[in-house]
Write a protein that holds these residues in place. Sequence first.
Motif, short mmCIF file in Angstrom:
data_model
loop_
_atom_site.label_atom_id
_atom_site.label_comp_id
_atom_site.label_asym_id
_atom_site.label_seq_id
_atom_site.Cartn_x
_atom_site.Cartn_y
_atom_site.Cartn_z
N LEU A 218 0.77 -1.26 0.00
CA LEU A 218 -0.07 0.13 -0.06
C LEU A 218 0.78 1.24 -0.05
O LEU A 218 0.32 2.38 -0.27
CB LEU A 218 -0.97 -0.08 1.40
CG LEU A 218 -2.01 -1.27 0.91
CD1 LEU A 218 -2.90 -1.15 2.32
CD2 LEU A 218 -2.98 -0.66 -0.09
N ILE A 219 2.09 1.20 0.55
CA ILE A 219 2.96 2.24 0.30
C ILE A 219 3.39 2.42 -1.16
O ILE A 219 3.41 3.54 -1.73
CB ILE A 219 4.14 1.92 1.19
CG1 ILE A 219 3.73 2.05 2.54
CG2 ILE A 219 5.27 3.10 0.95
CD1 ILE A 219 5.05 1.70 3.49
N ALA A 227 -4.31 -5.62 -2.27
CA ALA A 227 -3.84 -5.39 -0.77
C ALA A 227 -4.81 -5.14 0.30
O ALA A 227 -4.80 -5.75 1.29
CB ALA A 227 -2.60 -4.47 -0.74
N GLU A 228 -5.90 -4.37 -0.09
CA GLU A 228 -6.86 -4.05 0.95
C GLU A 228 -7.60 -5.33 1.02
O GLU A 228 -8.13 -5.91 2.15
CB GLU A 228 -7.65 -2.79 0.33
CG GLU A 228 -6.85 -1.65 0.16
CD GLU A 228 -7.61 -0.58 -0.45
OE1 GLU A 228 -8.92 -0.93 -1.08
OE2 GLU A 228 -7.22 0.60 -0.55
N ALA A 231 -5.96 -7.87 3.07
CA ALA A 231 -5.81 -7.61 4.60
C ALA A 231 -7.28 -7.92 5.13
O ALA A 231 -7.47 -8.37 6.39
CB ALA A 231 -5.63 -6.01 4.67
N MET A 232 -8.42 -7.49 4.38
CA MET A 232 -9.61 -7.80 4.98
C MET A 232 -9.84 -9.38 5.04
O MET A 232 -10.69 -9.84 5.91
CB MET A 232 -10.76 -7.29 4.09
CG MET A 232 -10.93 -5.72 4.25
SD MET A 232 -12.24 -5.18 3.23
CE MET A 232 -11.82 -5.44 1.51
N SER A 233 -9.41 -10.01 4.35
CA SER A 233 -9.42 -11.68 4.19
C SER A 233 -9.10 -12.25 5.25
O SER A 233 -9.05 -13.40 5.83
CB SER A 233 -8.91 -12.30 3.15
OG SER A 233 -9.85 -11.82 1.75
N LEU A 234 -8.05 -11.54 6.09
CA LEU A 234 -7.38 -12.18 7.20
C LEU A 234 -8.44 -12.06 8.50
O LEU A 234 -7.91 -12.44 9.31
CB LEU A 234 -5.87 -11.15 7.63
CG LEU A 234 -5.32 -11.34 6.32
CD1 LEU A 234 -3.73 -10.77 6.87
CD2 LEU A 234 -4.89 -12.66 5.64
N THR A 235 -9.59 -11.51 8.17
CA THR A 235 -10.60 -11.40 9.42
C THR A 235 -11.45 -12.29 8.97
O THR A 235 -11.78 -12.65 7.82
CB THR A 235 -11.14 -9.91 9.47
OG1 THR A 235 -11.57 -9.57 8.32
CG2 THR A 235 -9.81 -9.04 9.86
N ARG A 245 -10.35 -10.95 -6.56
CA ARG A 245 -10.59 -10.11 -7.78
C ARG A 245 -10.27 -8.53 -7.64
O ARG A 245 -10.95 -8.33 -6.76
CB ARG A 245 -12.06 -10.42 -8.13
CG ARG A 245 -12.61 -11.72 -8.30
CD ARG A 245 -11.66 -12.61 -9.03
NE ARG A 245 -11.29 -12.26 -10.53
CZ ARG A 245 -10.20 -12.78 -11.13
NH1 ARG A 245 -9.50 -13.55 -10.59
NH2 ARG A 245 -10.20 -12.17 -12.41
N SER A 246 -9.62 -7.88 -8.40
CA SER A 246 -9.40 -6.57 -8.10
C SER A 246 -8.81 -6.03 -9.49
O SER A 246 -8.56 -6.75 -10.42
CB SER A 246 -8.30 -6.32 -7.02
OG SER A 246 -7.15 -6.68 -7.41
#
Length: 246
Positions: A218-219, A227-228, A231-235, A245-246
Amino acid sequence: MATRVVQQLSAAGVTDLVVAYFTERDAATLRMLDEELTHALEAAGTTRARTVLVDAPATGVLRRDLAAIAPAHPAAVKRAARAFSETTPSLSDYLAALERVRHARYIPAAMVGAAGACLRSPLWRDVVVILMAGVSLPDMQILEHDGLSEDLATQALSVLLRRSAPPTAEAHQHEALLTQIVAHLDPTDQAPARCLLALIAWWRGDGATANRHLEEALIADHEYRLAELIAMSLTPTTPMQDSLRS
């Protein structure tokens, strides 16, 4: 946050508290946190026994050093950058570099750059994720014509994110190549490779390194959707099929 923590400690009968700060945190941030903590302790009637500064976490590895990848020689970086910018994304370039990793052969910088260019394509990047997970792919001509099915993407992510099987030798080979790609590319071009490295780190059980790779992605590109989504998938609340898909 400090108030809530102190209230919980007070409810548990804690009367004396030792406060430890990691010195890798910014001094201004530490000062602000400490002032908030002081007010919370006073309000709860809890005594601060002492305050200590810790040079490193218990593991002995500073968080900023997790996922650190040293850049390649400037001349190699220059050759890789030229190939990265001039090469049309192609899965064959990535697989050719991976074959050299498999046989422990030297990978020319231009080949590393071309492999990195492959990951610019969302289709080929997602195919690499599926290959890492060891999920079977359809015929390449069908893949190029119809794209990836959600079932394949979900199956691959199930292996990686749910850790339903240990990382394979193939996954370690991908990790070696992706590390080379990051080392040879400009930081602004590293987001795809960093995301895939995050998936492998998570699969291996190293959540801290996975999160650092995602931060670096993300940097590199603060709008990089994958990346977002990872990160959400780790919850546990994020639907698995929304993650690739992105």
